[in-house]
Design a protein around this motif. Structure first.
Motif, short mmCIF file in Angstrom:
data_model
loop_
_atom_site.label_atom_id
_atom_site.label_comp_id
_atom_site.label_asym_id
_atom_site.label_seq_id
_atom_site.Cartn_x
_atom_site.Cartn_y
_atom_site.Cartn_z
N LEU B 184 41.62 -54.73 -9.44
CA LEU B 184 43.08 -54.83 -9.47
C LEU B 184 43.69 -53.67 -8.70
CD1 LEU B 184 43.83 -55.93 -13.15
CD2 LEU B 184 43.84 -57.32 -11.08
N ARG B 185 44.74 -53.98 -7.93
CA ARG B 185 45.44 -53.00 -7.10
C ARG B 185 44.48 -52.21 -6.20
NH1 ARG B 185 50.43 -51.92 -10.77
NH2 ARG B 185 50.45 -53.99 -11.69
N ASN B 186 43.35 -52.79 -5.87
CA ASN B 186 42.35 -52.15 -4.98
C ASN B 186 41.82 -50.82 -5.53
OD1 ASN B 186 43.29 -54.28 -3.29
ND2 ASN B 186 42.64 -53.11 -1.49
N ILE B 187 41.82 -50.70 -6.85
CA ILE B 187 41.45 -49.41 -7.44
C ILE B 187 39.94 -49.14 -7.30
CG2 ILE B 187 41.18 -48.21 -9.68
CD1 ILE B 187 43.95 -49.37 -10.42
N ALA B 188 39.62 -47.98 -6.72
CA ALA B 188 38.22 -47.57 -6.56
C ALA B 188 37.88 -46.36 -7.41
CB ALA B 188 37.94 -47.26 -5.09
N GLY B 189 38.91 -45.62 -7.86
CA GLY B 189 38.65 -44.44 -8.68
C GLY B 189 39.90 -44.00 -9.41
N ILE B 190 39.71 -43.54 -10.66
CA ILE B 190 40.85 -43.12 -11.49
C ILE B 190 40.52 -41.83 -12.25
CG2 ILE B 190 41.80 -45.44 -11.84
CD1 ILE B 190 40.43 -45.37 -14.65
N LEU B 191 41.58 -41.26 -12.81
CA LEU B 191 41.48 -40.03 -13.61
C LEU B 191 41.93 -40.29 -15.04
CD1 LEU B 191 43.56 -37.48 -11.51
CD2 LEU B 191 41.11 -37.30 -11.94
N ASN B 192 41.54 -39.39 -15.94
CA ASN B 192 42.14 -39.40 -17.28
C ASN B 192 43.49 -38.66 -17.21
OD1 ASN B 192 41.21 -36.79 -16.92
ND2 ASN B 192 40.56 -36.54 -19.04
N ARG B 193 44.19 -38.69 -18.31
CA ARG B 193 45.53 -38.10 -18.32
C ARG B 193 45.48 -36.60 -18.03
NH1 ARG B 193 48.34 -40.26 -22.87
NH2 ARG B 193 49.30 -41.69 -21.39
#
Lengths: 79, 234
Positions: B184-193
Motif C-alpha cells: 500500500l502506498r508503495n511503502i518499502a520501509g517504516i519507523l515506529n513513533r
C-alpha cells in the motif's frame, strides 16, 4: 478433544491466491464462481473435557499466535 | 559502540549484515543467538533477512516468541536502535514494534531483483546521510513484502513522517508500475513513533560494495553510526 480453527482474511483484504484460483476455475468452465477467498485450517487435539474452557483457551491461542488480527479473522469449532 | 546481529533458525542474511558492520565499517559486531536473554552493551540490533522458523504459520509469527525478542522489545523501549530487514521487518510487525503486516506479494511470486526506492525522510537515525527524495538502488528478495495496514494507520504513518522508503521509478516517481509487490502506498520501509525502530523490505546490507552492483546501502549503516555517536538526525 478435537477442535478446528479456521483462519480467514478480513473483508477488504486482497487475497491474491483466491484471485488466482478464481481465474483457474473460470478457465475450467466453472463460470458460476463469483469469488474465491482462501484461508487456513488448523486442527488441534486437546487435553481436558470442558468445551467452554477449551474454546476460551483456543481464543487465546488465536489472539496470540494462530491469527494476525491486523488482517485475519478466526472461527473455532470444538467437537 | 557495539552492533548485534540476531540469528534465528533460518536467518540467511545474518552474515551479510555482520560483514558490512564488522569488515566494511570496522565496528565491533557480534552475532546474537535467538535464545539469548540479554542485550547489555549493544547500541544497535539488526534482525536480518531469511526464513526464520521456515516462515511457518506466517513469516515472523514464531520468531517473535524467541527468547531474544522479549529483550529486543525491551531494548527498543529503552531507545536502542533496532533494524529489521526483510524477514526482520516481518518479525517486527508480528512483535507489535511496528504497525501493519507484510502479506504475500500480489503476484504470488518470490521476487529477487533490484528495485529503486525513494528516501522519504532523512529525519531518522537510519537515513540522515541521504538527501530527501534521493533514489536508491537496492536488492529485494521476498515472497511476502506486500505492506498492508488500515487507513487510519497509514494516515498516522504519513502524518508523523514515519514512511522512510517508497518503491519508485529510477527518477523518483511513485507509481504502481514501480511497486514490485503491491505494498500500500508503495511503502518499502517504516519507523515506529519514537523513530528508533525501522523495518524495511529491501536489503541495504547487500548493497555496500561496488562488486555487488550498488553501494547505496552503505550510508544507511553510516547514518546509524552517526546516531550512536550522538550526531543529531532530527
Amino acid at each position: 478433544m478435537k477442535a478446528r480453527v479456521f483462519i480467514t482474511l478480513k473483508k477488504g483484504v486482497l487475497d491474491p491466491q483466491g484471485k488466482a484460483i478464481l481465474g483457474a476455475l473460470r478457465s475450467l468452465g466453472f463460470d458460476e464462481v463469483r469469488d474465491v477467498r482462501t484461508g487456513k485450517l488448523i486442527e488441534l487435539e486437546l487435553e481436558g473435557s470442558s468445551r467452554d474452557e477449551a474454546e476460551k483457551r483456543i481464543e487465546g491461542m488465536c489472539e496470540r499466535l494462530l491469527s494476525n488480527p491486523v488482517v485475519e479473522d478466526y472461527r473455532i469449532e470444538v467437537d | 559502540m557495539k552492533f548485534g546481529v540476531v540469528v534465528f533458525p533460518g536467518s540467511n542474511c545474518d552474515h551479510d549484515a555482520y560483514h558490512v558492520l564488522k569488515h566494511i565499517l570496522g565496528r565491533d559486531t557480534e552475532f546474537v543467538w535467538h535464545g539469548r536473554t540479554d542485550l547489555k552493551g549493544f547500541d544497535c540490533v539488526v534482525l536480518p533477512g531469511g526464513f526464520s522458523y521456515g516462515d511457518y504459520l506466517r513469516p515472523g509469527a514464531i520468531a517473535r516468541f524467541s527468547p531474544v525478542m522479549e529483550m529486543v522489545v525491551d531494548f527498543a523501549r529503552k531507545g536502542g536502535f533496532v533494524v529489521g530487514i526483510c524477514n526482520g521487518f516481518q518479525i517486527l510487525t508480528e512483535a507489535g514494534l511496528l504497525p501493519g503486516v507484510l502479506m504475500r506479494n500480489r503476484t504470488l511470486k518470490f521476487i529477487c531483483d533490484y528495485v529503486h526506492v525513494r528516501v522519504e525522510t532523512t529525519s531518522t537515525p537510519f537515513t540522515s546521510r541521504y538527501r530527501d527524495g534521493e533514489v536508491l538502488r537496492l536488492p529485494i528478495a521476498h515472497a511476502d513484502g506486500n505492506y498492508f495496514a488500515d487507513e487510519d494507520t497509514l494516515k498516522i504513518l504519513e502524518d508523523e513522517d514515519r514512511i522512510v522508503f517508497r518503491y519508485s521509478t529510477p527518477d523518483g516517481r511513485i507509481e504502481d508500475s514501480s511497486n514490485p509487490n503491491g505494498a500500500l502506498r508503495n511503502i518499502a520501509g517504516i519507523l515506529n513513533r519514537e523513530r528508533n525502530v525501522l523495518g524495511m523490505m529491501p536489503h541495504p546490507e547487500r548493497a555496500c560494495e561496488g562488486i555487488l552492483g550498488s553501494r547505496d546501502g552503505l550510508r544507511f549503516f553510516e547514518s546509524i553510526i552517526d546516531a550512536i555517536e550522538g550526531r543529531p538526525f532530527l
